[in-house]
Design a protein around this motif. Structure first.
Motif, mmCIF file in Angstrom:
data_model
loop_
_atom_site.group_PDB
_atom_site.id
_atom_site.type_symbol
_atom_site.label_atom_id
_atom_site.label_comp_id
_atom_site.label_asym_id
_atom_site.label_seq_id
_atom_site.Cartn_x
_atom_site.Cartn_y
_atom_site.Cartn_z
ATOM 1 N N PHE A 1 -21.159 -21.029 14.967
ATOM 2 C CA PHE A 1 -20.890 -22.452 14.795
ATOM 3 C C PHE A 1 -19.533 -22.602 14.127
ATOM 4 C CE2 PHE A 1 -25.689 -23.247 14.443
ATOM 5 C CZ PHE A 1 -25.770 -23.724 15.743
ATOM 6 N N TYR A 2 -18.650 -23.366 14.756
ATOM 7 C CA TYR A 2 -17.345 -23.678 14.157
ATOM 8 C C TYR A 2 -16.620 -22.424 13.654
ATOM 9 C CZ TYR A 2 -19.714 -28.175 14.142
ATOM 10 O OH TYR A 2 -20.430 -29.300 14.517
ATOM 11 N N GLY A 3 -16.709 -21.356 14.436
ATOM 12 C CA GLY A 3 -16.006 -20.135 14.116
ATOM 13 C C GLY A 3 -16.691 -19.232 13.107
ATOM 14 N N LEU A 4 -17.868 -19.615 12.618
ATOM 15 C CA LEU A 4 -18.604 -18.805 11.657
ATOM 16 C C LEU A 4 -19.822 -18.169 12.325
ATOM 17 C CD1 LEU A 4 -18.573 -21.171 8.530
ATOM 18 C CD2 LEU A 4 -17.070 -19.223 8.997
ATOM 19 N N SER A 5 -20.079 -16.925 11.978
ATOM 20 C CA SER A 5 -21.206 -16.194 12.563
ATOM 21 C C SER A 5 -22.476 -16.427 11.751
ATOM 22 C CB SER A 5 -20.887 -14.694 12.597
ATOM 23 O OG SER A 5 -21.977 -13.949 13.088
ATOM 24 N N TYR A 6 -23.586 -16.648 12.454
ATOM 25 C CA TYR A 6 -24.867 -16.895 11.805
ATOM 26 C C TYR A 6 -25.945 -15.983 12.385
ATOM 27 C CZ TYR A 6 -22.926 -21.220 9.892
ATOM 28 O OH TYR A 6 -22.160 -22.131 9.216
ATOM 29 N N LYS A 7 -26.724 -15.401 11.492
ATOM 30 C CA LYS A 7 -27.938 -14.725 11.903
ATOM 31 C C LYS A 7 -29.022 -15.779 12.080
ATOM 32 C CE LYS A 7 -26.687 -10.671 9.138
ATOM 33 N NZ LYS A 7 -27.057 -9.807 7.989
ATOM 34 N N ARG A 8 -29.904 -15.570 13.058
ATOM 35 C CA ARG A 8 -30.958 -16.549 13.318
ATOM 36 C C ARG A 8 -32.334 -15.904 13.164
ATOM 37 N NH1 ARG A 8 -30.934 -19.398 18.688
ATOM 38 N NH2 ARG A 8 -30.745 -17.265 19.469
ATOM 39 N N ASN B 1 -25.573 -17.721 7.255
ATOM 40 C CA ASN B 1 -24.161 -17.404 7.407
ATOM 41 C C ASN B 1 -23.905 -16.000 6.879
ATOM 42 O OD1 ASN B 1 -21.380 -17.408 7.603
ATOM 43 N ND2 ASN B 1 -21.048 -18.827 5.921
ATOM 44 N N ALA B 2 -23.414 -15.126 7.746
ATOM 45 C CA ALA B 2 -23.165 -13.737 7.370
ATOM 46 C C ALA B 2 -21.906 -13.663 6.508
ATOM 47 C CB ALA B 2 -23.012 -12.871 8.613
ATOM 48 N N THR B 3 -22.074 -13.652 5.184
ATOM 49 C CA THR B 3 -20.949 -13.649 4.261
ATOM 50 C C THR B 3 -21.333 -12.926 2.984
ATOM 51 O OG1 THR B 3 -19.461 -15.074 2.973
ATOM 52 C CG2 THR B 3 -21.683 -15.883 3.335
ATOM 53 N N ASP B 4 -20.329 -12.416 2.277
ATOM 54 C CA ASP B 4 -20.583 -11.794 0.980
ATOM 55 C C ASP B 4 -20.328 -12.767 -0.165
ATOM 56 O OD1 ASP B 4 -17.856 -11.953 1.120
ATOM 57 O OD2 ASP B 4 -17.481 -9.802 0.960
ATOM 58 N N LEU C 1 -30.742 -22.486 -0.655
ATOM 59 C CA LEU C 1 -31.922 -23.057 -0.011
ATOM 60 C C LEU C 1 -33.084 -22.078 -0.052
ATOM 61 C CD1 LEU C 1 -30.384 -24.748 3.169
ATOM 62 C CD2 LEU C 1 -31.270 -25.894 1.131
ATOM 63 N N SER C 2 -32.769 -20.790 -0.090
ATOM 64 C CA SER C 2 -33.797 -19.753 -0.175
ATOM 65 C C SER C 2 -33.156 -18.432 -0.578
ATOM 66 C CB SER C 2 -34.538 -19.583 1.155
ATOM 67 O OG SER C 2 -35.372 -18.433 1.115
ATOM 68 N N LYS C 3 -33.393 -18.009 -1.817
ATOM 69 C CA LYS C 3 -32.862 -16.723 -2.258
ATOM 70 C C LYS C 3 -33.469 -15.580 -1.442
ATOM 71 C CE LYS C 3 -31.917 -18.199 -6.989
ATOM 72 N NZ LYS C 3 -32.226 -18.011 -8.435
ATOM 73 N N ILE D 1 -25.861 -16.527 3.393
ATOM 74 C CA ILE D 1 -26.258 -17.812 2.825
ATOM 75 C C ILE D 1 -27.052 -18.597 3.857
ATOM 76 C CG2 ILE D 1 -25.444 -20.022 1.915
ATOM 77 C CD1 ILE D 1 -22.932 -18.597 0.940
ATOM 78 N N LEU D 2 -28.294 -18.927 3.540
ATOM 79 C CA LEU D 2 -29.078 -19.786 4.421
ATOM 80 C C LEU D 2 -28.437 -21.170 4.401
ATOM 81 C CD1 LEU D 2 -31.539 -20.337 6.216
ATOM 82 C CD2 LEU D 2 -32.831 -20.853 4.119
ATOM 83 N N SER D 3 -27.867 -21.571 5.535
ATOM 84 C CA SER D 3 -27.084 -22.802 5.582
ATOM 85 C C SER D 3 -27.717 -23.919 6.407
ATOM 86 C CB SER D 3 -25.686 -22.508 6.153
ATOM 87 O OG SER D 3 -25.024 -21.536 5.383
#
Length: 201
Positions: A122-129, A144-147, A154-156, A165-167
């Motif tokens: 989404f919008y150039g950012l990679s997301y795991k589903r 969102n796959a990020t460090d 939203l959920s640790k 980060i659950l976005s």
């Protein structure tokens, strides 16, 4: 309202391979689709919360709610105005906070039976589903796959297990026939008045 723009790299520090954001704004928005099968225009959005943070201090602004919420450690205080932090309307435990952003780490039903799906962008950012199905809902979770680490989650459980980060959470409720999309966004900037408040209290 004047904004104090913050360059992200200046407000980030690293620890154990993670990048902890020092300052910025986290926004929560809920989108509701009443008839997702036949009419996507029959929908509306609900602003849930804006969380302004500097270090471990957070000021929350809840739409249509007067005043501001000061959040520190495990407690919150509602103040009428940021110019007078002693004018406290109410205080309480974050666990019992029933408005704005929830600060309870939700354990999602059927989490152990979740199914990993193909990644998306989404919008150039990679997301795991991740898909979770219960008797009431069909839900897709986007991580969102990020460090980068933010002071609100939203959920640790998702953030740790999927290293991101659950976005976004998309859910279809079988009983109501409605589709819900809860989305969290971040921007590295603060309104000047809130920045000054966060530095002072």
């Amino acid at each position: 309202m004047r904004y104090l723009l913050i360059i992200m790299l200046l407000f980030m520090f690293s620890c154990n391979g993670k990048h902890y954001m020092k300052a910025g704004t986290i926004s929560l928005m809920l989108y509701v689709y009443n008839d997702p099968d036949d009419n996507l225009y029959d929908s509306y959005e609900i602003p849930v919360s804006d969380l302004y943070f500097y270090g471990d201090r957070i000021v929350e602004k809840v739409p249509e709610m007067p005043g501001f919420v000061l959040i520190s450690d495990d407690t919150y205080s509602v103040v009428r105005d940021l110019s007078n932090l002693d004018d406290v309307v109410s205080t309480g435990s974050l666990i019992n906070k029933s408005f704005g952003a929830a600060f309870v780490d939700t354990i999602f039903p059927n989490y152990t039976n979740r199914i990993d799906l193909a990644d998306t962008v989404f919008y150039g950012l990679s997301y795991k589903r991740v898909r979770i199905i219960t008797e009431e809902d069909y839900s897709i979770f986007y991580i969102n796959a990020t460090d980068t680490v933010l002071p609100y989650s939203l959920s640790k459980q998702f953030d740790v297990d999927y290293e991101g980060i659950l976005s976004r959470i998309d859910s279809y409720n079988y009983h109501s026939g409605k589709f819900y999309s809860l989305r969290m966004s971040f921007r590295p900037e603060l309104p000047k008045t809130i920045y000054e408040t966060l530095k002072s209290y």
